[in-house]
Design a protein around this motif. Structure first.
Motif, short mmCIF file in Angstrom:
data_model
loop_
_atom_site.label_atom_id
_atom_site.label_comp_id
_atom_site.label_asym_id
_atom_site.label_seq_id
_atom_site.Cartn_x
_atom_site.Cartn_y
_atom_site.Cartn_z
N UNK A 9 0.82 -1.20 0.00
CA UNK A 9 0.00 0.00 0.00
C UNK A 9 0.85 1.26 0.00
N UNK A 10 2.05 1.16 0.56
CA UNK A 10 2.98 2.29 0.58
C UNK A 10 4.36 1.83 0.15
N UNK A 11 5.19 2.80 -0.26
CA UNK A 11 6.56 2.47 -0.66
C UNK A 11 7.35 1.96 0.53
N UNK A 12 7.17 2.60 1.68
CA UNK A 12 7.90 2.20 2.89
C UNK A 12 7.61 0.75 3.25
N UNK A 13 6.34 0.35 3.15
CA UNK A 13 5.98 -1.02 3.48
C UNK A 13 6.58 -2.00 2.48
N UNK A 14 6.57 -1.62 1.19
CA UNK A 14 7.14 -2.50 0.16
C UNK A 14 8.63 -2.70 0.37
N UNK A 15 9.34 -1.64 0.74
CA UNK A 15 10.79 -1.73 0.98
C UNK A 15 11.08 -2.64 2.18
N UNK A 16 10.25 -2.54 3.20
CA UNK A 16 10.47 -3.40 4.37
C UNK A 16 10.23 -4.87 4.05
N UNK A 17 9.28 -5.12 3.17
CA UNK A 17 9.06 -6.51 2.74
C UNK A 17 10.25 -7.01 1.94
N UNK A 18 10.78 -6.15 1.08
CA UNK A 18 11.95 -6.53 0.28
C UNK A 18 13.13 -6.84 1.20
N UNK A 19 13.29 -6.10 2.28
CA UNK A 19 14.38 -6.36 3.21
C UNK A 19 14.33 -7.77 3.79
N UNK A 20 13.10 -8.31 3.90
CA UNK A 20 12.98 -9.67 4.43
C UNK A 20 13.35 -10.73 3.40
N UNK A 21 13.57 -10.29 2.15
CA UNK A 21 13.87 -11.24 1.08
C UNK A 21 15.35 -11.23 0.70
N UNK A 22 16.15 -10.37 1.29
CA UNK A 22 17.58 -10.29 0.96
C UNK A 22 18.39 -10.56 2.23
#
Length: 366
Positions: free
Chosen positions: A76-89
């Motif tokens: 829903x937000x860019x900040x939330x998407x970035x935090x999800x990406x952090x869990x994938x790297x």
């Protein structure tokens, strides 16, 4: 006694320095450097799709570092998407090297200022990052790796920074400039359009966004070149003169100024252009003694082109030159009153363009 004090001080400094290793600092080999970001509308309504282009470090110094990966996440937000990406790297995501932000054209239907809010607030994102617009999904731009590119996203960076190519077709817009144009009343934002043509990037068009999102305008490559020449006073462009005489003038100097006159029955803008250059190419033989004639032809040709460009912007209801901003700065009243008056004046204001061209030579030795 003094020697003991000195040794004690040195020992204390060493002990203090050892405690600094746990302050959250990450080594370079434990970081993923983001080189470019692409933002698309998400498949779900009101969602955004964030594409991060991450560089993959290579230990071999002799090898070209072209390895990269693009990770996509929707939220829903860019900040939330970035935090999800952090869990994938497996490494910390570092935005300190981010230099290019690409926005999907579909995002213009939303509140663009809210989309940029995350980039503006992040202290590790440089406000001088370049912003561009893509008519397709931004992931297509991020995944492209043209031949000869030694560092991922370096081609785009060299294009916009002018440290590589220099072209009057390329419009440069930085993050702080875009936000200022979005917030400031009396001037409209501009964005360069980046495309993919034959496995290469092409930037030769411009989109002008009305501050109220009522109107938007795409400029053709020739209009974009003319816009950059007068808006940025670009000194390395060319002017094609067509008619009975056909020749191309390479610019060495471009100086512009204008005067906004509204205390008359018919308000007008007097726009003066001083340009200097030499004839770079011609279909017919040109004589040095006829330079005054060529200067007159160039001046009249440019006056007509600039006049047409201003009238096209006026008809579309966009003001990228900031004429409204000048009106606000030179007239009294509240912000709302001045903008209401300007919005009433701009659709009917007259443009009086005056071009003084100086041609230094025909480009040949006689």
């Amino acid at each position: 006694m003094k020697i003991n004090t000195l040794f004690t001080s040195i020992l204390m400094l060493i002990l203090l320095s050892l405690t600094l290793t746990g302050c959250g600092f990450k080594d370079i080999d434990k970081r993923n450097f983001v080189l470019a970001v692409g933002i698309d509308p998400g498949e779900k309504e009101e969602y955004v799709k964030v594409n991060l282009k991450l560089a993959i470090p290579n230990a071999e110094k002799t090898k070209e570092v072209r390895d990269f990966t693009v990770i996509t996440e929707e939220a829903k937000t860019i900040a939330e998407a970035v935090r999800i990406i952090k869990s994938r790297v497996d490494k910390e995501i570092d935005f300190g090297q981010l230099k290019t932000i690409i926005l999907s054209e579909e995002l213009l239907e939303r509140d663009l200022q809210s989309v940029l809010d995350w980039f503006i607030r992040r202290r590790d994102i440089q406000q001088i990052s370049y912003v561009a617009l893509s008519k397709t999904d931004t992931i297509n731009i991020l995944q492209l790796s043209p031949k000869g590119e030694k560092i991922p996203s370096n081609n785009i960076l060299l294009t916009f920074s002018t440290t590589g190519t220099k072209s009057s077709y390329v419009t440069t817009v930085q993050l702080y400039q875009l936000r200022r144009a979005l917030v400031e009343k009396g001037t409209d934002p501009i964005l360069p359009i980046i495309e993919i043509v034959q496995e290469k990037f092409r930037v030769n068009k411009l989109k002008i966004i009305n501050g109220e999102k009522e109107n938007m305008l795409d400029l053709t490559p020739e209009e974009t070149k003319l816009f950059n020449s007068i808006f940025n006073e670009y000194k390395m462009g060319t002017i094609v003169i067509e008619g009975k005489l056909y020749f191309i003038v390479a610019l060495d100097k471009m100086k512009t100024s204008y005067k906004l006159v509204t205390n008359t029955e018919k308000p007008y803008i007097k726009y003066d252009i001083i340009m200097k250059g030499f004839i770079e190419e011609s279909e017919t033989e040109l004589k040095s003694e006829s330079l005054p004639k060529y200067e007159k032809v160039t001046s009249k040709n440019m006056e007509k082109r600039v006049q047409n460009l201003f009238e096209k912007l006026q008809e579309a209801g966009v003001d990228p030159f900031g004429f409204g901003l000048r009106y606000r700065a030179t007239h009294r009243g509240s912000k709302e009153e001045k903008m209401e008056k300007w919005n009433a004046i701009y659709p009917d204001i007259e443009f009086r363009v005056n071009v003084k061209a100086e041609i230094t030579g025909t480009g040949i030795i006689e």
